[in-house]
Design a protein around this motif. Structure first.
Motif, mmCIF file in Angstrom:
data_model
loop_
_atom_site.group_PDB
_atom_site.id
_atom_site.type_symbol
_atom_site.label_atom_id
_atom_site.label_comp_id
_atom_site.label_asym_id
_atom_site.label_seq_id
_atom_site.Cartn_x
_atom_site.Cartn_y
_atom_site.Cartn_z
ATOM 1 N N ASP A 104 9.720 -17.497 -14.506
ATOM 2 C CA ASP A 104 9.974 -16.080 -14.783
ATOM 3 C C ASP A 104 11.186 -15.963 -15.689
ATOM 4 N N ASP A 106 13.455 -13.717 -15.393
ATOM 5 C CA ASP A 106 14.549 -12.971 -14.765
ATOM 6 C C ASP A 106 15.600 -13.861 -14.105
ATOM 7 N N GLN A 108 15.211 -15.913 -11.647
ATOM 8 C CA GLN A 108 15.024 -16.151 -10.206
ATOM 9 C C GLN A 108 14.679 -17.602 -9.917
ATOM 10 N N ARG A 206 15.549 -19.858 -4.488
ATOM 11 C CA ARG A 206 15.229 -18.767 -5.409
ATOM 12 C C ARG A 206 16.368 -17.759 -5.419
ATOM 13 N N ARG A 209 17.142 -11.484 -8.894
ATOM 14 C CA ARG A 209 16.898 -11.110 -10.277
ATOM 15 C C ARG A 209 18.227 -10.860 -10.985
HETATM 16 MG MG MG Z 1 10.986 -12.025 -10.641
#
Ligand code: MG
Ligand code: UDP
Length: 320
Positions: A104, A106, A108, A206, A209
């Motif tokens: 992703d 973002d 993450q 993880r 964001r």
């Molecule tokens: Mg995300």
């Protein structure tokens, strides 16, 4: 294959103008670190897939690409959703690199887990699934719904790896096989394990964001789960058939009861039980029709064989 592999990060982006300027530099820093430490070839790239963003995402990708030629991008002609955008990126990459890592945009997915992914690759794995080791950064609700999501998926016959989203390393050898999966209803998390090859899981933490907001609220996630199940498995139809047998048995008993009641003279009473049966059967039938209808709809879409994505622009790319 070169002695050093060519690695491509594949990063789908949809309306990410807030977060992209922050994370793009992190991706590049990591890529350069791997190049200078001689783990990967200098032809390695970061491929951004602009999924029909309505904000300045594509302009940002263009300006990044003009600053450093390790950045490249493709833009889809319209928004097609995360899975299609990711597939577009992977298919673009498959003939130009030895390994892809999808993540992703973002921030993450932990960029530092890439080092371990590479060492797993060097020790022979063709697919390495990034698996999150906790969900501390999620709200209680997201954590809880995600659990239900994975359990339900597996129960209904769509084999997915627990707590693995779309952070994974895939070799180009596997991508060549993925290209043979021609379906238009794509759910990569379930499709990649079907390809086989030596694979392993890598735990990572993880993060939250870096900026902007998630595109997957509960309703979208529920739709995604339902889509995944119906794309990968026929088990819900099997359940309907089993339910049909069960309900028919009850129905048969009900008929015998009704006939007996008639002869015994109780035929005026029984309104409540009749209403229950009508409501119950009506509900079950509509639900079953709906589920079967979903499969018919999916089969209909598959027969059309429409393109799964259309690339409208490329930067720092072979097809440019
Ligand atoms: Mg995300
Ligand atoms: N994304 C995309 N197309 C969409 C929705 C999302 O390419 O229609 C991208 C998005 O830019 C991000 C990734 O898919 O890089 C995952 O989306 P998001 O972070 O919103 O989902 P979450 O991590 O909250 O599940």
């Amino acid at each position: 294959m070169n002695s050093k592999p060519v690695l491509w990060f594949v990063v789908p982006c949809y309306n990410e103008q807030e977060v992209l300027p922050l994370t793009a530099h992190e991706f590049l820093r990591k890529l350069k670190e791997l190049i200078t430490s001689d783990k990967i070839d200098d032809a390695s790239r970061i491929l951004f897939v602009n999924d029909g963003s309505k904000d300045r995402t594509w302009e940002i990708i263009n300006s990044l690409a003009s600053q450093d030629n390790h950045y490249s991008g493709i833009s889809l002609s319209r928004n097609r959703g995360h899975q299609n955008a990711l597939l577009a990126g992977l298919m673009e990459a498959k003939d130009q690199c030895d390994i892809t890592i999808s993540m992703d945009c973002d921030g993450q997915d932990d960029i530092n887990a890439v080092d371990e992914m590479l060492s797993e690759y060097f020790s022979g794995s063709e697919i390495i699934y990034g698996v999150r080791n906790d969900r501390e950064t999620d709200t209680f609700f997201k954590r809880w719904t995600a659990q239900i999501f994975y359990r339900l998926m597996n129960f209904l016959g769509a084999e997915v790896i627990y707590n693995h989203a779309d952070f994974r390393l895939i070799s180009s050898k596997v991508l060549q096989e993925l290209a043979n999966f021609q379906e238009v209803n794509i759910f990569l998390r379930g499709m990649i394990p079907l390809i086989g090859f030596k694979s392993s899981c890598l735990m990572y933490k993880r993060k939250v964001r870096a900026a902007g907001a998630s595109h997957y609220p509960f309703t979208k996630m529920a739709a995604f789960a339902f889509d995944g199940i119906t794309s990968l498995s026929n088990r819900p139809i099997t359940f309907i058939a089993c339910l049909g047998v069960l309900v028919s048995l009850f129905g048969f008993a009900g008929i015998i009861w009704a006939i007996l009641a008639f002869f015994l003279g109780y035929n005026v009473t029984g309104w409540a039980s009749m209403m229950c049966a009508v409501c119950f059967l009506g509900g079950i039938q509509l639900l079953s029709l709906g589920i079967i209808g979903e499969y018919v709809g999916k089969a209909y879409m598959e027969t059309k064989q429409r393109p799964r994505y259309i690339v409208s622009e490329r930067i720092n790319q072979k097809g440019e």
